[in-house]
Design a protein around this motif. Structure first.
Motif, mmCIF file in Angstrom:
data_model
loop_
_atom_site.group_PDB
_atom_site.id
_atom_site.type_symbol
_atom_site.label_atom_id
_atom_site.label_comp_id
_atom_site.label_asym_id
_atom_site.label_seq_id
_atom_site.Cartn_x
_atom_site.Cartn_y
_atom_site.Cartn_z
ATOM 1 N N CYS A 233 39.374 8.255 -45.978
ATOM 2 C CA CYS A 233 40.681 8.178 -46.628
ATOM 3 C C CYS A 233 41.765 8.332 -45.569
ATOM 4 O O CYS A 233 41.595 9.056 -44.588
ATOM 5 N N TYR A 234 42.866 7.643 -45.782
ATOM 6 C CA TYR A 234 44.019 7.781 -44.901
ATOM 7 C C TYR A 234 45.082 8.591 -45.629
ATOM 8 O O TYR A 234 45.435 8.278 -46.760
ATOM 9 N N VAL A 235 45.574 9.639 -44.980
ATOM 10 C CA VAL A 235 46.624 10.463 -45.567
ATOM 11 C C VAL A 235 47.958 9.813 -45.229
ATOM 12 O O VAL A 235 48.438 9.891 -44.094
ATOM 13 N N VAL A 236 48.537 9.147 -46.203
ATOM 14 C CA VAL A 236 49.772 8.389 -46.013
ATOM 15 C C VAL A 236 50.946 9.272 -46.422
ATOM 16 O O VAL A 236 51.043 9.696 -47.584
ATOM 17 N N ASP A 237 51.829 9.547 -45.481
ATOM 18 C CA ASP A 237 52.938 10.456 -45.746
ATOM 19 C C ASP A 237 53.952 9.840 -46.698
ATOM 20 O O ASP A 237 54.400 8.704 -46.511
ATOM 21 N N LEU A 238 54.339 10.617 -47.713
ATOM 22 C CA LEU A 238 55.460 10.290 -48.584
ATOM 23 C C LEU A 238 56.599 11.264 -48.293
ATOM 24 O O LEU A 238 56.366 12.386 -47.847
ATOM 25 N N TYR A 239 57.817 10.826 -48.576
ATOM 26 C CA TYR A 239 58.971 11.692 -48.356
ATOM 27 C C TYR A 239 60.122 11.211 -49.226
ATOM 28 O O TYR A 239 60.224 10.021 -49.565
ATOM 29 N N ALA A 240 60.968 12.149 -49.626
ATOM 30 C CA ALA A 240 62.136 11.801 -50.433
ATOM 31 C C ALA A 240 63.134 11.029 -49.583
ATOM 32 O O ALA A 240 63.344 11.339 -48.402
ATOM 33 N N GLY A 241 63.750 10.025 -50.201
ATOM 34 C CA GLY A 241 64.716 9.223 -49.467
ATOM 35 C C GLY A 241 66.033 9.927 -49.233
ATOM 36 O O GLY A 241 66.760 9.591 -48.295
ATOM 37 N N ASP A 242 66.365 10.904 -50.050
ATOM 38 C CA ASP A 242 67.645 11.603 -49.966
ATOM 39 C C ASP A 242 67.385 13.102 -49.874
ATOM 40 O O ASP A 242 67.082 13.752 -50.878
ATOM 41 N N LEU A 243 67.519 13.655 -48.682
ATOM 42 C CA LEU A 243 67.226 15.076 -48.487
ATOM 43 C C LEU A 243 68.343 15.970 -48.997
ATOM 44 O O LEU A 243 68.131 17.175 -49.184
ATOM 45 N N ASP A 244 69.532 15.409 -49.230
ATOM 46 C CA ASP A 244 70.592 16.207 -49.845
ATOM 47 C C ASP A 244 70.262 16.496 -51.308
ATOM 48 O O ASP A 244 70.484 17.606 -51.801
ATOM 49 N N PRO B 150 66.076 18.715 -51.132
ATOM 50 C CA PRO B 150 65.977 19.432 -49.850
ATOM 51 C C PRO B 150 64.574 19.824 -49.441
ATOM 52 O O PRO B 150 64.331 20.098 -48.264
ATOM 53 N N ASN B 151 63.622 19.859 -50.399
ATOM 54 C CA ASN B 151 62.232 20.154 -50.022
ATOM 55 C C ASN B 151 61.460 18.888 -49.654
ATOM 56 O O ASN B 151 60.256 18.939 -49.400
ATOM 57 N N ALA B 152 62.168 17.735 -49.637
ATOM 58 C CA ALA B 152 61.619 16.438 -49.216
ATOM 59 C C ALA B 152 60.633 15.839 -50.214
ATOM 60 O O ALA B 152 59.928 14.886 -49.890
ATOM 61 N N VAL B 153 60.593 16.370 -51.426
ATOM 62 C CA VAL B 153 59.637 15.890 -52.420
ATOM 63 C C VAL B 153 60.370 15.298 -53.611
ATOM 64 O O VAL B 153 61.230 15.945 -54.222
ATOM 65 N N SER B 154 60.046 14.045 -53.938
ATOM 66 C CA SER B 154 60.540 13.399 -55.153
ATOM 67 C C SER B 154 59.606 12.257 -55.500
ATOM 68 O O SER B 154 59.485 11.295 -54.734
ATOM 69 N N PHE C 33 52.912 14.438 -49.777
ATOM 70 C CA PHE C 33 54.190 15.024 -49.380
ATOM 71 C C PHE C 33 53.994 16.238 -48.469
ATOM 72 O O PHE C 33 54.962 16.920 -48.127
ATOM 73 N N ARG C 34 52.783 16.523 -48.074
ATOM 74 C CA ARG C 34 52.480 17.786 -47.391
ATOM 75 C C ARG C 34 53.219 17.925 -46.059
ATOM 76 O O ARG C 34 53.783 18.981 -45.751
ATOM 77 N N VAL C 35 53.234 16.881 -45.244
ATOM 78 C CA VAL C 35 53.920 16.956 -43.957
ATOM 79 C C VAL C 35 55.426 17.002 -44.147
ATOM 80 O O VAL C 35 56.128 17.758 -43.466
ATOM 81 N N ALA C 36 55.942 16.204 -45.085
ATOM 82 C CA ALA C 36 57.384 16.226 -45.353
ATOM 83 C C ALA C 36 57.835 17.621 -45.763
ATOM 84 O O ALA C 36 58.874 18.123 -45.295
ATOM 85 N N LYS C 37 57.063 18.267 -46.629
ATOM 86 C CA LYS C 37 57.389 19.641 -47.035
ATOM 87 C C LYS C 37 57.431 20.568 -45.830
ATOM 88 O O LYS C 37 58.353 21.386 -45.691
#
Length: 289
Positions: A131-142, A145-149, A243-247
């Motif tokens: 499996c490849y762990v593909v990073d997800l992240y929120a587009g708007d950190l404002d 702020p926890n980078a998850v959406s 979202f683990r790395v983004a968090k």
């Protein structure tokens, strides 16, 4: 059902592991716990083991569908040890593991269950799936702020690469059919990521057997389990969108204040669709159509 420890679960409900596939979810914080559990239940896992701190809440109707096992990873982060104990307790069962705010997607998962895919994979004489762990992240950190959406999630459409995996026991020659995969946030923000944690490959789907052990680097003691394909043709692969790395990048003081956005020119909106991952070359359907 709720259990006070893994040993308590194995003493009372060991037989629950006899019918797989079994999912193990390790909860590190309170972000997206319920969505992670629901996603893997809907994927078709027969048993879902959730390791989480006592203080974290879950709706009772959800607890009835899973095995909640009290364990605080912030105190003892011993994921391989736990997985190895489950492997020993239930040999010859397909298993999977992930963390909260991580979601398994595999080819055609919108219309097919995890059991169907693993049955096909077994027929191809494979006992593990890369499996490849593909990073997800929120587009708007404002706004997030926890980078998850989940609704505002982005991923990198390019920037992934593979390196040969050296074999220390064979003069560091490349291991056969094994690669170290890099990319995503771990690559773009590598100055904030320890070298040992920069790979995005994880053998997250595997069939347990006597003597098999998981190592700290997400590889197994049986080297064939660590291969991306069989010698004769390409095999299925899957992705864990995470979202683990983004968090972590936004939680850690050393990186949080240096990062104003996680987006770049190769960011694309995530459609929560396996076709998008196949089109980007992030997962492989192999011979399964």
């Amino acid at each position: 059902m709720r259990h006070s420890s893994l040993n308590a679960f194995l003493s009372a409900q060991r037989q629950a592991l006899n019918k797989g596939p079994v999912a193990m979810i390790f909860v590190e914080d309170q972000i997206e716990i319920e969505t992670t559990i629901h996603h893997h239940l809907e994927s078709g896992f027969k048993q879902v083991l959730v390791f989480m701190p006592v203080a974290f809440d879950l709706p009772e109707d959800l607890v009835e569908k899973i095995h909640r096992i009290d364990h605080d990873l912030s105190q003892v982060h011993n994921v391989p040890e736990i997985i190895n104990q489950v492997i020993e307790a239930a040999p010859d069962v397909w298993m999977y593991y992930c963390f909260n705010a991580e979601y398994l997607l595999f080819p055609f998962c919108e219309t097919r269950g995890i059991g169907e895919m693993l049955s096909f994979h077994t027929e191809e004489r494979r006992d593990a799936m890369l499996c490849y762990v593909v990073d997800l992240y929120a587009g708007d950190l404002d706004r997030f702020p926890n980078a998850v959406s989940l609704e505002n999630a982005y991923l990198d459409k390019s920037g992934y690469y593979a390196l040969a995996r050296p074999d220390p026991a064979n003069h560091n020659h490349p291991r056969e059919r094994q690669l170290d995969i890099h990319g995503g946030l771990r690559w773009r923000f590598e100055e904030h990521i320890p070298p040992a944690r920069r790979k995005i490959d994880r053998v997250a789907l595997f069939k347990s057997k006597p003597g098999l052990t998981l190592r700290e680097d997400h590889t197994f003691s049986d080297e064939e389990y660590n291969t991306y394909a069989s010698p004769w043709h390409h095999n299925l692969t899957a992705a864990i969108v995470s979202f683990r790395v983004a968090k972590a990048l936004k939680r850690n003081p050393g990186s949080s204040f240096e990062i104003g956005t996680l987006k770049w020119h190769n960011s694309v909106s995530f459609k929560w669709d396996s076709r998008q991952l196949m089109d980007l070359g992030l997962i492989e359907p192999g011979q399964w159509f």
